[in-house]
Design an enzyme around this catalytic site. Sequence first.
Site, PDB file in Angstrom:
ATOM      1  N   LYS A 177     -53.482  38.728  47.533  1.00 24.69           N
ATOM      2  CA  LYS A 177     -53.350  37.397  46.699  1.00 24.69           C
ATOM      3  C   LYS A 177     -54.210  37.790  45.428  1.00 24.69           C
ATOM      4  O   LYS A 177     -55.398  37.607  45.741  1.00 24.69           O
ATOM      5  CB  LYS A 177     -53.500  36.366  47.490  1.00 24.69           C
ATOM      6  CG  LYS A 177     -52.443  36.327  48.719  1.00 24.69           C
ATOM      7  CD  LYS A 177     -52.685  34.941  49.321  1.00 24.69           C
ATOM      8  CE  LYS A 177     -54.119  34.945  50.071  1.00 24.69           C
ATOM      9  NZ  LYS A 177     -54.216  33.631  51.253  1.00 24.69           N
ATOM     10  N   THR A 208     -55.063  22.326  44.837  1.00 29.19           N
ATOM     11  CA  THR A 208     -54.419  23.476  45.383  1.00 29.19           C
ATOM     12  C   THR A 208     -55.003  23.699  46.914  1.00 29.19           C
ATOM     13  O   THR A 208     -54.936  24.993  47.536  1.00 29.19           O
ATOM     14  CB  THR A 208     -54.872  24.735  44.811  1.00 29.19           C
ATOM     15  OG1 THR A 208     -56.305  24.734  44.455  1.00 29.19           O
ATOM     16  CG2 THR A 208     -53.969  24.591  43.020  1.00 29.19           C
ATOM     17  N   GLY A 210     -55.299  24.241  50.563  1.00 26.70           N
ATOM     18  CA  GLY A 210     -54.172  24.710  51.585  1.00 26.70           C
ATOM     19  C   GLY A 210     -53.187  25.611  51.312  1.00 26.70           C
ATOM     20  O   GLY A 210     -52.306  26.168  51.972  1.00 26.70           O
ATOM     21  N   THR A 211     -53.474  26.201  49.836  1.00 31.77           N
ATOM     22  CA  THR A 211     -52.442  27.093  49.363  1.00 31.77           C
ATOM     23  C   THR A 211     -52.194  28.370  50.137  1.00 31.77           C
ATOM     24  O   THR A 211     -51.290  28.857  50.612  1.00 31.77           O
ATOM     25  CB  THR A 211     -52.865  27.574  48.035  1.00 31.77           C
ATOM     26  OG1 THR A 211     -53.138  26.442  47.262  1.00 31.77           O
ATOM     27  CG2 THR A 211     -52.024  28.713  47.474  1.00 31.77           C
ATOM     28  N   GLY A 212     -53.599  29.050  50.810  1.00 31.20           N
ATOM     29  CA  GLY A 212     -53.400  30.130  51.674  1.00 31.20           C
ATOM     30  C   GLY A 212     -52.677  29.942  53.025  1.00 31.20           C
ATOM     31  O   GLY A 212     -51.897  30.517  53.285  1.00 31.20           O
ATOM     32  N   CYS A 213     -53.227  28.651  53.729  1.00 35.51           N
ATOM     33  CA  CYS A 213     -52.422  28.363  54.768  1.00 35.51           C
ATOM     34  C   CYS A 213     -50.950  28.170  54.836  1.00 35.51           C
ATOM     35  O   CYS A 213     -50.282  28.681  55.484  1.00 35.51           O
ATOM     36  CB  CYS A 213     -53.051  27.060  55.565  1.00 35.51           C
ATOM     37  SG  CYS A 213     -54.786  27.107  55.553  1.00 35.51           S
TER      38      CYS A 213
END
Length: 264
Positions: A177, A208, A210-213
């Site tokens: 990412k 933003t 929580g984007t990765g989860c």
Amino acid sequence: MEDMTPPRVLTIAGSDSGGGAGIQADLKTMLALGTHGMSVIAAVTAQNSIGVQGYWELPAEAVRAQLNSVLRDIGVQAVKTGMLASPILVETVAEFLAELSAPVVVDPVGVSKHGDSLLAPEAVGTVKSRLLPTATVVTPNLWEVEQLTGVKVEGEDDLRRAADAVLELGPRWALIKGGHLPGDPVDLLTDGSTEHRYRAERLDNRHTHGTGCTLASAIASRLAFGDDVPTAVERAKTYVTGAIAHGFPLGAGIGPVDHAWRWR
């Protein structure tokens, strides 16, 4: 009646008391994408929009019991892992995942959005040796790439080198990412032979959390529907881009992405 049962996706991660990341974000994502989300809680955090004030691991036997309950009765069509905190929890989860035929998405969570550590330093080696070889897809951000491989990504040209280093640890696919690089975001997905780049505009929204989860859970959800990995990532990226665009303020710090943006 079985035809009415949606695809089943399991998240194995930590709980976020603020509701923006972790287990809470995973289950919201899974519901939004039409799957039945289930959870194995590995740790509990005290967390809000400002940061993580503390976390507590569950005993390995509690994690093992949750895994047994879900896998022996209900079963899964995809799994997503997030915060696992300690070597013993990583080993416990990896032991179960090694026996599964369902696709596994590993989000190798090392730190929170605010820079708070969520993985014990002594667990990094266990993630590399035990967890990553079980992964269908691993989704590290640039800091996590450096933590796992020592490769520092400073520009888009470094993404493939980073992905190859991650693939050497055993996953079938690596999604690097690149959202923290300058310019418009670009992520690179490869299995070592094919390569896909996913680009999006940079949105002017600081909320933003929580984007990765959310991305990892969205990929797992699409894999549960039977998508191949590149298609699952593409569709997950579309969902997450919309969630970021509709992220909203919450508390005094960084608010969450909006998992329900398609319904509003």
